[in-house]
Design an enzyme around this catalytic site. Sequence first.
Site, PDB file in Angstrom:
ATOM      1  N   LYS A   1       0.819  -1.217   0.000  1.00  0.00           N
ATOM      2  CA  LYS A   1       0.000   0.000   0.000  1.00  0.00           C
ATOM      3  C   LYS A   1       0.853   1.266   0.000  1.00  0.00           C
ATOM      4  CE  LYS A   1      -0.681   0.825   4.917  1.00  0.00           C
ATOM      5  NZ  LYS A   1      -1.661   1.187   5.965  1.00  0.00           N
TER       6      LYS A   1
ATOM      7  N   GLY B   1      -9.239  -0.918   0.879  1.00  0.00           N
ATOM      8  CA  GLY B   1      -8.214  -0.969   1.914  1.00  0.00           C
ATOM      9  C   GLY B   1      -8.437   0.067   2.998  1.00  0.00           C
TER      10      GLY B   1
ATOM     11  N   TYR C   1     -12.905   5.137  13.909  1.00  0.00           N
ATOM     12  CA  TYR C   1     -13.063   4.464  12.614  1.00  0.00           C
ATOM     13  C   TYR C   1     -14.234   5.078  11.850  1.00  0.00           C
ATOM     14  CZ  TYR C   1     -14.740   1.047   9.236  1.00  0.00           C
ATOM     15  OH  TYR C   1     -15.202   0.450   8.089  1.00  0.00           O
TER      16      TYR C   1
ATOM     17  N   LYS D   1      -9.622 -11.917   9.793  1.00  0.00           N
ATOM     18  CA  LYS D   1     -10.016 -10.682  10.456  1.00  0.00           C
ATOM     19  C   LYS D   1     -10.037 -10.741  11.977  1.00  0.00           C
ATOM     20  CE  LYS D   1     -13.412  -8.257   8.714  1.00  0.00           C
ATOM     21  NZ  LYS D   1     -12.769  -6.946   8.469  1.00  0.00           N
TER      22      LYS D   1
END
Length: 332
Positions: free
Chosen positions: A56, A79, A142, A180
């Site tokens: 990235k 992403g 977030y 995850k």
Amino acid sequence: MSQYTVVTGAAGFIGANIVKALNERGETNIIAVDNLTKADKFKNLTDCEIADYLDKTEFLSVVEEGVLDGSVAAIFHEGACSDTMETDGRYMMDNNYRYSGALLKFCQDEGAQFLYASSASVYGSGRVFSESRECESPLNVYGYSKFLFDQSVRRLWAERTAQIAGFRYFNVYGPREQHKGRMASVAFHFFNQYRAEGRVKLFEGCDGYPNGEQRRDFVSVEDVVRVNMWFLDHPEVSGIFNVGTGRCQSFNDVAVATVNACRAAEGQDALTLDEMQAQGLIGYVAFPEALKGKYQSYTEADTAALRRAGYDGSFYSVEEGTARYIERLLQS
């Protein structure tokens, strides 16, 4: 050579499913972008065909240096740091907000399609889930990082030069999420609990909801990918859109669907919630203190904007989607 399609977060949950869907359409000229510090994610791409892989950080440098000018048709920007319990706000804003802004600028300069992952977390504890400013009040950094980027997109509407489509994903579940950890779907966790212990544990009630009756809009990643592919095929459509079923269901519903899918694979009859509770197959644990005040006890996507845009696909119910998912998990 044809232009590239870029997928960021390509080794992640939704990103890998998008790469696979592109392959199924015959598209292999794909640049996969991710951070493989957690190396196990590579497994999500072993059955996929891509043209190149970039870290990235390397990808951002390549974009800013002009190396890809004229070479990109579309970016699926999946992403991000998606851990809703992450407390490093500086990292979250740099990773989710600043990085997204750089890719948006590149796509606008290049006339490339930009399809990106927003999140239903922007709505916070509200009861109305409509894509308008008065409904948005995130509960964690977030959600704030996603909200702030959506705001920056809105400021560009009048001057945009190419498609910008943001997708506010609700509670997504399905294949390729095994990496995850705690942020995997409840269906994934329930499946593993049931296989290991023969029972499933849910949170006790909170915010006025009985045990396990907190409600979310659970949406299959299969449906999420179909929405993304539709927008890829309709570059004339821009906007920020909820991506959910439009119907909330309880965590108990997910638990029952998971247990019954496992039972069906073993040739056993389906049970009701009451029967599962009586047999000790479903139980409840105290609601975590760390989540109090930061937890969405109810979500339900308003899909009116998505429908007005022209998307007319159906969505799996929890019972349908979970059964399909558990079948895949049992085969893996």
